[in-house]
Design a protein around this motif. Sequence first.
Motif, PDB file in Angstrom:
ATOM      1  N   ARG A   1       0.829  -1.206   0.000  1.00  0.00           N
ATOM      2  CA  ARG A   1       0.000   0.000   0.000  1.00  0.00           C
ATOM      3  C   ARG A   1       0.862   1.253   0.000  1.00  0.00           C
ATOM      4  N   THR A   2       0.361   2.265  -0.655  1.00  0.00           N
ATOM      5  CA  THR A   2       0.897   3.613  -0.542  1.00  0.00           C
ATOM      6  C   THR A   2      -0.168   4.458   0.128  1.00  0.00           C
ATOM      7  N   ARG A   3       0.141   5.717   0.362  1.00  0.00           N
ATOM      8  CA  ARG A   3      -0.846   6.602   0.977  1.00  0.00           C
ATOM      9  C   ARG A   3      -2.075   6.767   0.069  1.00  0.00           C
ATOM     10  N   LEU A   4      -1.887   6.655  -1.245  1.00  0.00           N
ATOM     11  CA  LEU A   4      -3.014   6.784  -2.162  1.00  0.00           C
ATOM     12  C   LEU A   4      -3.922   5.563  -2.117  1.00  0.00           C
ATOM     13  N   THR A   5      -3.336   4.362  -2.171  1.00  0.00           N
ATOM     14  CA  THR A   5      -4.186   3.174  -2.137  1.00  0.00           C
ATOM     15  C   THR A   5      -4.905   3.065  -0.793  1.00  0.00           C
ATOM     16  N   HIS A   6      -4.245   3.484   0.281  1.00  0.00           N
ATOM     17  CA  HIS A   6      -4.923   3.537   1.578  1.00  0.00           C
ATOM     18  C   HIS A   6      -6.126   4.469   1.503  1.00  0.00           C
ATOM     19  N   THR A   7      -5.952   5.641   0.912  1.00  0.00           N
ATOM     20  CA  THR A   7      -7.037   6.614   0.805  1.00  0.00           C
ATOM     21  C   THR A   7      -8.218   6.036   0.035  1.00  0.00           C
ATOM     22  N   LEU A   8      -7.942   5.322  -1.049  1.00  0.00           N
ATOM     23  CA  LEU A   8      -9.022   4.734  -1.838  1.00  0.00           C
ATOM     24  C   LEU A   8      -9.757   3.650  -1.047  1.00  0.00           C
ATOM     25  N   GLU A   9      -9.032   2.884  -0.245  1.00  0.00           N
ATOM     26  CA  GLU A   9      -9.678   1.861   0.570  1.00  0.00           C
ATOM     27  C   GLU A   9     -10.545   2.487   1.656  1.00  0.00           C
ATOM     28  N   VAL A  10     -10.067   3.574   2.250  1.00  0.00           N
ATOM     29  CA  VAL A  10     -10.874   4.284   3.249  1.00  0.00           C
ATOM     30  C   VAL A  10     -12.148   4.821   2.608  1.00  0.00           C
ATOM     31  N   ALA A  11     -12.028   5.380   1.417  1.00  0.00           N
ATOM     32  CA  ALA A  11     -13.197   5.921   0.723  1.00  0.00           C
ATOM     33  C   ALA A  11     -14.210   4.824   0.416  1.00  0.00           C
ATOM     34  N   GLN A  12     -13.728   3.661   0.006  1.00  0.00           N
ATOM     35  CA  GLN A  12     -14.643   2.559  -0.319  1.00  0.00           C
ATOM     36  C   GLN A  12     -15.390   2.081   0.921  1.00  0.00           C
ATOM     37  N   ILE A  13     -14.669   1.891   2.024  1.00  0.00           N
ATOM     38  CA  ILE A  13     -15.312   1.458   3.267  1.00  0.00           C
ATOM     39  C   ILE A  13     -16.289   2.521   3.762  1.00  0.00           C
TER      40      ILE A  13
ATOM     41  N   LYS B   1      -9.414   3.616  10.456  1.00  0.00           N
ATOM     42  CA  LYS B   1      -8.843   2.602  11.352  1.00  0.00           C
ATOM     43  C   LYS B   1      -9.089   1.192  10.814  1.00  0.00           C
ATOM     44  N   ILE B   2     -10.305   0.948  10.316  1.00  0.00           N
ATOM     45  CA  ILE B   2     -10.611  -0.368   9.744  1.00  0.00           C
ATOM     46  C   ILE B   2      -9.662  -0.671   8.595  1.00  0.00           C
ATOM     47  N   ALA B   3      -9.439   0.310   7.740  1.00  0.00           N
ATOM     48  CA  ALA B   3      -8.609   0.094   6.550  1.00  0.00           C
ATOM     49  C   ALA B   3      -7.159  -0.154   6.923  1.00  0.00           C
ATOM     50  N   TYR B   4      -6.576   0.748   7.716  1.00  0.00           N
ATOM     51  CA  TYR B   4      -5.124   0.634   7.885  1.00  0.00           C
ATOM     52  C   TYR B   4      -4.729  -0.579   8.715  1.00  0.00           C
TER      53      TYR B   4
ATOM     54  N   ASN C   1      -6.163  -3.531   8.828  1.00  0.00           N
ATOM     55  CA  ASN C   1      -6.302  -4.770   8.060  1.00  0.00           C
ATOM     56  C   ASN C   1      -5.408  -4.813   6.829  1.00  0.00           C
ATOM     57  N   HIS C   2      -5.217  -3.692   6.143  1.00  0.00           N
ATOM     58  CA  HIS C   2      -4.301  -3.782   5.001  1.00  0.00           C
ATOM     59  C   HIS C   2      -2.844  -3.794   5.452  1.00  0.00           C
ATOM     60  N   ASP C   3      -2.553  -3.240   6.626  1.00  0.00           N
ATOM     61  CA  ASP C   3      -1.188  -3.323   7.138  1.00  0.00           C
ATOM     62  C   ASP C   3      -0.837  -4.754   7.570  1.00  0.00           C
ATOM     63  N   ILE C   4      -1.838  -5.490   8.047  1.00  0.00           N
ATOM     64  CA  ILE C   4      -1.610  -6.909   8.339  1.00  0.00           C
ATOM     65  C   ILE C   4      -1.201  -7.634   7.067  1.00  0.00           C
ATOM     66  N   GLU C   5      -1.925  -7.399   5.992  1.00  0.00           N
ATOM     67  CA  GLU C   5      -1.633  -8.055   4.723  1.00  0.00           C
ATOM     68  C   GLU C   5      -0.237  -7.689   4.219  1.00  0.00           C
ATOM     69  N   ASP C   6       0.122  -6.402   4.301  1.00  0.00           N
ATOM     70  CA  ASP C   6       1.445  -5.971   3.849  1.00  0.00           C
ATOM     71  C   ASP C   6       2.548  -6.541   4.724  1.00  0.00           C
ATOM     72  N   ALA C   7       2.306  -6.625   6.038  1.00  0.00           N
ATOM     73  CA  ALA C   7       3.319  -7.161   6.951  1.00  0.00           C
ATOM     74  C   ALA C   7       3.567  -8.640   6.688  1.00  0.00           C
ATOM     75  N   ILE C   8       2.502  -9.387   6.375  1.00  0.00           N
ATOM     76  CA  ILE C   8       2.660 -10.803   6.035  1.00  0.00           C
ATOM     77  C   ILE C   8       3.423 -10.944   4.724  1.00  0.00           C
ATOM     78  N   ARG C   9       3.096 -10.101   3.750  1.00  0.00           N
ATOM     79  CA  ARG C   9       3.803 -10.134   2.467  1.00  0.00           C
ATOM     80  C   ARG C   9       5.293  -9.832   2.656  1.00  0.00           C
ATOM     81  N   ALA C  10       5.609  -8.935   3.588  1.00  0.00           N
ATOM     82  CA  ALA C  10       7.002  -8.539   3.812  1.00  0.00           C
ATOM     83  C   ALA C  10       7.772  -9.539   4.668  1.00  0.00           C
ATOM     84  N   GLY C  11       7.084 -10.551   5.212  1.00  0.00           N
ATOM     85  CA  GLY C  11       7.752 -11.543   6.045  1.00  0.00           C
ATOM     86  C   GLY C  11       7.983 -11.078   7.469  1.00  0.00           C
TER      87      GLY C  11
END
Length: 335
Positions: A75-87, A185-188, A190-200
């Motif tokens: 995620r970047t700050r932009l993709t985070h923003t789009l996810e917040v907007a969708q939720i 809060k919901i967005a960051y 949960n998507h930070d969990i996904e990014d952290a798993i991807r990063a190992g």
Amino acid sequence: MDLQPRRYAEEIERKILSPYATLVIDSKGRKRPETPCPIRTDFARDRDRVIHSASFRRLKHKTQVFLAPLGDHYRTRLTHTLEVAQISRTIARALRLNEDLTEAIAMGHDLGHTPFGHSGEKALSSVAPFEFHHAQQSIRVVDRLERDGKGLNLTYEVRNGIATHSDGGADAATLEGKVVEYSDKIAYINHDIEDAIRAGILRPEELPYDCLYVLGRTKSERISTLIESIIENSFGQNQIRMSDEVWKAHRSLRDFMFQCVYRNPLAKGEESKAQELLIQLYRYFQNHTEKLPEPYHSVIEEEGLDRAICDYLAGMTDIYAINLYQQLFVPKMFG
């Protein structure tokens, strides 16, 4: 033929939205009065102004959690923003709140974020004679910095939602603003969990079982549980809230992320370098005021040098800040 789609949209809002929704016809308006758009409501117009702004475009090259990630799917700050907007829009639609207002707030809520995420925010606070906070900087962006110093002249309700979206500040004046605060809060988390798993940095089995039992094992399940809890506990009421059980699990998961990811040396290994980079740039412009771009000279005259430097540095992308640092401080090879 004068169709006036805006008037039709305003009438639809009045007929179908919740009695607790913010109607655009009841807006407190803009600082500078403008002729209304014949097609869009004022809140829809605000959303479009944010999306078409230079600050919004720069979010694609600003850190969310992982500094300058090489992978395409972080995620970047932009993709985070789009996810917040969708939720936010999902919740607003279910509660019959004003979707245009909700989306405008969501799209603008992080415009003031520095390069390198919250580490950049900490760096500027450490050297400026005032506390730097991205929510207040987002308001500066839309009020003062965009459009060559004229600002976007957004409505009061959008500006209020942007200013109050993060913890520790005043409460939002509208339910739509509160929806964005929850959605952020919901967005960051949960998507930070996904990014952290991807990063190992995190393994799925390390996530706290008591939180997963309540919220769900997958990202999709957790986000759905959180959204549904807000809708079930807020529908027909003048408040936005989750059930106590879901809220407690969400907060526990957030605490886990701060302990295991947000403060993890592997995730934040480059943070001190990023902070030092911004601090050195700050000191450079303190001693070389003439090197600040011309648009910031009026800020110096009106609000002081420190304010102007913060505005300039906060607007940079990660890549721009790194390149500027290299130009100013790294020797060039002859040849």
